[in-house]
Design an enzyme around this catalytic site. Structure first.
Site, PDB file in Angstrom:
ATOM      1  N   GLN A  25       0.800  -1.219   0.000  1.00 26.11           N
ATOM      2  CA  GLN A  25       0.000   0.000   0.000  1.00 26.11           C
ATOM      3  C   GLN A  25       0.836   1.274   0.000  1.00 26.11           C
ATOM      4  O   GLN A  25       0.337   2.328  -0.387  1.00 26.11           O
ATOM      5  CB  GLN A  25      -0.936   0.003   1.213  1.00 26.11           C
ATOM      6  N   HIS A 126       1.012  -9.312   4.875  1.00 32.58           N
ATOM      7  CA  HIS A 126      -0.146  -8.442   4.729  1.00 32.58           C
ATOM      8  C   HIS A 126      -0.647  -8.557   3.290  1.00 32.58           C
ATOM      9  O   HIS A 126      -0.615  -7.607   2.514  1.00 32.58           O
ATOM     10  CB  HIS A 126       0.217  -6.994   5.082  1.00 32.58           C
ATOM     11  N   ASN A 170      -1.595 -10.697   8.897  1.00 33.07           N
ATOM     12  CA  ASN A 170      -2.588  -9.644   9.045  1.00 33.07           C
ATOM     13  C   ASN A 170      -3.898 -10.088   8.413  1.00 33.07           C
ATOM     14  O   ASN A 170      -3.954 -10.437   7.234  1.00 33.07           O
ATOM     15  CB  ASN A 170      -2.136  -8.353   8.359  1.00 33.07           C
ATOM     16  N   GLU A 171      -4.950 -10.095   9.212  1.00 31.77           N
ATOM     17  CA  GLU A 171      -6.306 -10.326   8.736  1.00 31.77           C
ATOM     18  C   GLU A 171      -6.426 -11.510   7.781  1.00 31.77           C
ATOM     19  O   GLU A 171      -6.781 -11.363   6.606  1.00 31.77           O
ATOM     20  CB  GLU A 171      -6.857  -9.066   8.074  1.00 31.77           C
ATOM     21  N   TYR A 296     -13.091  -1.802  12.706  1.00 34.23           N
ATOM     22  CA  TYR A 296     -13.576  -0.630  11.985  1.00 34.23           C
ATOM     23  C   TYR A 296     -15.075  -0.404  12.164  1.00 34.23           C
ATOM     24  O   TYR A 296     -15.524   0.732  12.246  1.00 34.23           O
ATOM     25  CB  TYR A 296     -13.256  -0.761  10.493  1.00 34.23           C
ATOM     26  N   GLU A 371      -5.118  -1.951  14.275  1.00 34.38           N
ATOM     27  CA  GLU A 371      -5.674  -1.081  13.238  1.00 34.38           C
ATOM     28  C   GLU A 371      -7.008  -0.534  13.705  1.00 34.38           C
ATOM     29  O   GLU A 371      -7.865  -1.283  14.179  1.00 34.38           O
ATOM     30  CB  GLU A 371      -5.922  -1.816  11.907  1.00 34.38           C
ATOM     31  N   TRP A 421      -4.791   3.374  11.946  1.00 33.60           N
ATOM     32  CA  TRP A 421      -4.703   3.136  10.505  1.00 33.60           C
ATOM     33  C   TRP A 421      -5.273   4.356   9.803  1.00 33.60           C
ATOM     34  O   TRP A 421      -6.407   4.715  10.031  1.00 33.60           O
ATOM     35  CB  TRP A 421      -5.486   1.883  10.107  1.00 33.60           C
ATOM     36  N   GLU A 428      -5.655   1.722  -1.458  1.00 32.84           N
ATOM     37  CA  GLU A 428      -6.665   1.048  -0.638  1.00 32.84           C
ATOM     38  C   GLU A 428      -7.244  -0.146  -1.398  1.00 32.84           C
ATOM     39  O   GLU A 428      -8.437  -0.231  -1.685  1.00 32.84           O
ATOM     40  CB  GLU A 428      -7.762   2.041  -0.223  1.00 32.84           C
ATOM     41  N   TRP A 429      -6.346  -1.065  -1.791  1.00 35.82           N
ATOM     42  CA  TRP A 429      -6.711  -2.333  -2.384  1.00 35.82           C
ATOM     43  C   TRP A 429      -7.668  -2.163  -3.562  1.00 35.82           C
ATOM     44  O   TRP A 429      -7.362  -1.425  -4.494  1.00 35.82           O
ATOM     45  CB  TRP A 429      -7.251  -3.274  -1.295  1.00 35.82           C
TER      46      TRP A 429
END
Length: 467
Positions: A25, A126, A170-171, A296, A371, A421, A428-429
């Protein structure tokens, strides 16, 4: 309802406040110094996959602006910086030979952080799997877990005397379900059975890597994994099913050494779980020093009776298949606002609820918010002192979520830190450069950094804590 803005933010001095980014990113330099393609290079260069055809080829140019960004972190007073390492930069072509230029970049990053009194928190994965490993089967393929453990060992061999915290993944929810289920993320596959196989092999990768990190590290670092937890609301039974697939599919094996029966029952029509071999769950269950918590927003769910049009607004950009294999009878409903620019609801009470739930489930497990942040459409204002970004919405978002975290701590949650974050606006992907999460604005045409009011708020919170 609690007004979290009124919670006194009296954190202990040892509570870490910092920020976070991820390699693809922010780094750019995608084709330099020996780095080879990852699945996100391939995905972003595939027409129609990413908004506006954006790619991470340049991103924030962090690779070339390293010293500038390190100085920026120091000016903000950040106490910790969470970054991720590009597997393809360290081991090009998913090989076994360490790339000197690649490892040198991360060595300079770690040294620069330590020289400025900032704790390095390194994430090994990630989402940017080397393309060669995807071509060989990717995360649904068992061998990828063993290759990850080898990559972890080689990386820690070179950096393991200076990194304070190592996070394996990550995630993994996003890697498995968005990458192999819905197709919204790289590699863009849409197969529920593959998604569940990826869940297991990501868990296995974590379990294989932790002993390798402990073996290679010489400074007794903290070991961690970072999970994005779903906080379901609405109908209790539907919420329990979401919890099984989204949360307990990872915490079950990683922290308890098991897959819960209801998870296997939910997914029985998708897979038989034959990819789980004898000894896997014992290997996956590893002691970790801190559990990374990404939060989030919440989700609101109810059971679906199969009639009428099914509602599937789970807050993610789902473009092909379902990110929820086995949840054909669950609907994701529109949630009450307000919303961020991502369309995610703003619910600081969800963070408090999550932290208290984790304390109840795993009372001896320290936590860290790795995050939390918000995307909003920022406006640049020219002043006599230069450009300013008065991002009141983001500042308010952070104030309320920091308040929620403090309320959880006051109720006994062992929370060790809070990483915002993101440090920089970035790629952003699937949304490309259309969404800005940064507390520092990036002009993508020039690379210029502009400190936003939210960054000043974070700096003030750090100063007040240590004052």
């Amino acid at each position: 309802m609690t007004d979290y803005r009124n919670v006194p933010l009296t954190f202990p001095r040892e509570f870490l406040i910092g920020s976070a980014t991820a390699s693809y990113q922010v780094e750019g330099a995608a084709h330099e110094d020996g780095r080879t393609p990852s699945i996100w290079d391939t995905f972003s260069h595939t027409p129609g996959r990413v908004w506006n055809g954006d790619t991470g080829d340049v991103a924030c140019d962090h690779y070339h602006r390293l010293e500038e960004d390190l100085d920026l972190m120091a000016r903000l007073g950040l106490e910790a910086y969470r970054f991720s390492i590009s597997w393809s930069r360290v081991l090009p072509g998913a090989g076994s030979a360490v790339n000197p230029a690649g490892i040198d970049f991360y060595s300079r990053l770690v040294d620069g952080l330590r020289a400025r009194g900032i704790r390095p928190i390194a994430t090994l994965y990630h989402w940017d799997l080397p393309q060669e490993l995807e071509d060989a089967g990717g995360w649904p393929h068992r061998d990828t877990a063993y290759r990850f453990a080898e990559y972890a060992a080689r990386t820690v061999e070179h950096l393991g005397d200076r990194v304070d915290t190592w996070s394996t993944l990550n995630e993994p929810w996003c890697t498995a379900y968005l990458g192999y289920g819905s197709g919204a993320h790289a590699p863009g596959r849409t197969n529920g059975a593959d998604a569940l196989a990826a869940v297991h092999h990501l868990n296995l990768a974590h379990g294989l890597a932790v002993p390798e990190i402990r073996r290679e590290a010489t400074n007794d670092p903290d070991l961690s994994v970072t999970l994005n937890f779903h906080v379901p609301r609405g109908e209790e039974e539907a919420g329990s099913r979401v919890d099984a697939l989204a949360n307990r599919a990872f915490t079950g094996p990683m922290l308890r050494g098991r897959y819960d029966d209801d998870l296997q029952e939910i997914t029985r029509g998708v897979t038989d779980w034959s990819f789980v071999r004898d000894g896997d769950l014992e290997q996956i269950r590893q002691d970790i020093d801190v559990l990374g918590v990404n939060y989030y927003s919440t989700v609101t769910v109810r059971s679906w009776d199969g009639t009428g049009e099914k509602v599937t607004n789970d807050g993610h950009k789902n473009v092909g298949g379902s990110p929820w294999p086995g949840l054909d009878d669950v609907e994701f409903l529109e949630q009450e606002g307000p919303y961020t620019d991502m369309g995610w609801n703003i619910a600081p009470d969800g963070l408090e609820e999550l932290l208290l739930s984790l304390k109840e489930q795993f009372p001896e497990q320290p936590l860290m918010i790795t995050e939390n942040g918000a995307a909003f459409a920022d406006t640049v204002t020219e002043t006599e002192e230069g450009p300013r970004v008065h991002d009141a919405e983001r500042t308010d978002y952070l104030a309320r979520h920091f308040g929620a975290a403090k309320r959880a701590m006051d109720q006994g949650v062992d929370l060790r830190g809070y990483l915002v974050w993101s440090l920089l606006d970035n790629f952003e992907w699937g949304y490309g450069y259309s969404k800005r999460f940064g507390i520092v604005r990036v002009d993508y045409a020039t690379g210029e950094r502009t400190v936003k009011d939210s960054a000043r708020w974070v700096a003030d919170a750090i100063a007040a804590k240590n004052g």
